[in-house]
Design an enzyme around this catalytic site. Structure first.
Site, mmCIF file in Angstrom:
data_model
loop_
_atom_site.group_PDB
_atom_site.id
_atom_site.type_symbol
_atom_site.label_atom_id
_atom_site.label_comp_id
_atom_site.label_asym_id
_atom_site.label_seq_id
_atom_site.Cartn_x
_atom_site.Cartn_y
_atom_site.Cartn_z
ATOM 1 N N LYS A 54 3.326 -15.312 3.295
ATOM 2 C CA LYS A 54 3.305 -16.182 2.114
ATOM 3 C C LYS A 54 4.767 -16.421 1.716
ATOM 4 C CE LYS A 54 1.089 -18.389 -1.122
ATOM 5 N NZ LYS A 54 0.411 -19.662 -0.837
ATOM 6 N N TYR A 87 0.806 -1.225 0.000
ATOM 7 C CA TYR A 87 0.000 0.000 0.000
ATOM 8 C C TYR A 87 0.842 1.280 0.000
ATOM 9 C CZ TYR A 87 -4.129 -2.892 0.998
ATOM 10 O OH TYR A 87 -5.144 -3.817 0.932
ATOM 11 N N ASP A 126 -5.724 -6.626 5.745
ATOM 12 C CA ASP A 126 -6.906 -5.946 5.202
ATOM 13 C C ASP A 126 -7.959 -6.992 4.812
ATOM 14 O OD1 ASP A 126 -8.553 -4.027 4.155
ATOM 15 O OD2 ASP A 126 -7.263 -3.485 2.481
ATOM 16 N N ASP A 170 -2.940 -18.369 3.026
ATOM 17 C CA ASP A 170 -4.070 -19.117 2.443
ATOM 18 C C ASP A 170 -4.576 -20.175 3.428
ATOM 19 O OD1 ASP A 170 -1.525 -20.115 1.984
ATOM 20 O OD2 ASP A 170 -1.960 -20.953 0.010
ATOM 21 N N ASP A 182 -11.814 -8.389 6.895
ATOM 22 C CA ASP A 182 -13.172 -8.376 6.337
ATOM 23 C C ASP A 182 -13.814 -9.744 6.557
ATOM 24 O OD1 ASP A 182 -12.905 -5.748 5.432
ATOM 25 O OD2 ASP A 182 -13.916 -6.177 3.536
#
Ligand SMILES: NC(=O)c1ccc[n+]([C@@H]2O[C@H](COP(=O)([O-])OP(=O)(O)OC[C@H]3O[C@@H](n4cnc5c(N)ncnc54)[C@H](O)[C@@H]3O)[C@@H](O)[C@H]2O)c1
Length: 348
Positions: free
Chosen positions: A185, A134, A242, A218, A246
């Site tokens: 990851k 970001y 982020d 994942d 959610d």
């Protein structure tokens, strides 16, 4: 306490009004004065003045004890530049490196996961908030042609990774929690996430009472759904944090329920609901104000007003238990009426 309030756009305005209402109630109850300064920054301000925030905007914000933001985003500003300047800008300029997002289920009926109870869904996510993808480093070569190349770099620094992972462990230690899980990851992102691995392995032994585990992001997404009860503290990068928060918000009853803090310990920090400005809902008295109200509780807790914060949390819990809530979580109240109920409980 001096608090800057930026209601922003869309339902940001609706839910901020309720968060301020509840803050006023708690002030009345506990005999505390809050000095609020309402800053008009948002899409309307941009369209009227051409500025996203004034040139001294970030310095102005640094002068407050805390900042509250509703939400930013408006279809009339398709490039979203005001949201970038106000929201991401504040996170970066004030160096608010901890994005603290609790995932706490208040009542079983709100959880879409079969058979899960509040005991199963109660963890916090520490999302790195100043680095990652970001930061806006990158560029486009031959844009708008069939040969277009778009590069968006992910930035990970030792300092940045170290301080967020350390905060996750410190939070666990301070709250008598025993599990910290780091998600990356590193199997595929072998450069940047090797740094996350290095830092996590360096810090974990310094907290012998805490079990440090690691999942690839994942796998973590899968385990959040299959067995959320195994998590107490999750720490991860900006992008992954982020996304998984959610998902976490859905466990709590949806985006309208989720609260967050953008924190630099010891400095002016910013608090906001996780949801966006949901333009279709704006001004209709239907947005759920609980995410915003709970963010105000987090703000108070961070400033040391624990009793006030706990009073808000208890009132929110009662509203949920008695179904005195908005329609998105099965109630029949409007935004204002839901805020009124929580305020009345606090003042009772
Ligand atoms: N922190 C922020 O200010 C923030 C965060 C996310 C998105 N945005 C911006 O908000 C705008 C809309 O984005 P979006 O539609 O992807 O996300 P959103 O969070 O605004 O809304 C997505 C959906 O979630 C539900 N929802 C969200 N908040 C709710 C609430 N308080 N009560 C009830 N239901 C709620 C609604 O069904 C809504 O359609 C965009 O401009 C986006 O850039 C801002």
């Amino acid at each position: 306490m001096r608090i800057a309030v930026i209601a922003g756009d869309g339902i940001g305005k609706d839910v901020t009004a309720e968060a301020v209402k509840v803050l006023t109630a708690v002030g009345q109850k506990f005999g505390r004065t809050f000095e609020l300064e309402h800053l008009p920054w948002g899409a309307d301000h941009l369209l009227a003045t051409g500025e996203t925030l004034p040139p001294n905007g970030y310095d102005l914000l640094r002068g407050f004890d805390a900042i509250f933001i509703g939400a930013l985003g408006d279809p009339r500003v398709p490039d979203n530049r005001h949201a970038r300047d106000i929201l991401l800008g504040t996170r970066f300029e004030l160096d608010l490196y901890v994005n603290f997002r609790p995932v706490k289920l208040l009542d079983e009926r709100l959880c879409p996961l079969k058979g899960r109870t509040p005991e199963d869904v109660d963890f916090v996510v520490f999302r790195e908030n100043t680095e990652g993808v970001y930061v806006g480093v990158g560029g486009r070569f031959k844009p708008n042609t069939p040969d277009e190349v778009a590069i968006q770099e992910e930035v990970n620094t030792y300092k940045g990774v170290h301080r967020i992972v350390k905060q996750a462990f410190e939070y666990a230690a301070a709250n008598r929690l025993t599990k910290v899980c780091m998600a990356d990851k590193s199997n595929a992102m072998t450069q940047g996430h090797a740094l996350w691995q290095r830092v996590f392995k360096e810090l974990a032994p310094q907290y012998p009472g805490i079990t440090a585990t690691h999942y690839y992001i994942d796998a973590l997404a899968m385990y959040m759904v299959l067995d959320p009860g195994q998590f107490e503290v999750i720490v991860t990068n900006n992008l992954f944090g982020d996304i998984i928060t959610d998902l976490g918000a859905t466990f709590q009853g949806g985006l309208g329920m989720a609260a967050s803090g953008n924190i630099h310990p010891g400095r002016t920090s910013m608090f906001e609901p996780v949801h966006g400005s949901a333009p279709r809902f704006a001004g209709k008295n239907i947005a759920n104000p609980i995410g915003a109200i709970s963010s105000m509780a987090l703000l108070l807790d961070t400033l040391g007003a624990q009793d006030e914060s706990a009073a808000i949390e208890a009132a929110v819990l009662r509203a949920v238990k008695e179904n005195q809530v908005t329609t998105d979580i099965g109630g029949s109240l409007g935004t204002r009426e839901a805020g009124d109920f929580i305020s009345r409980v606090i003042l009772a």
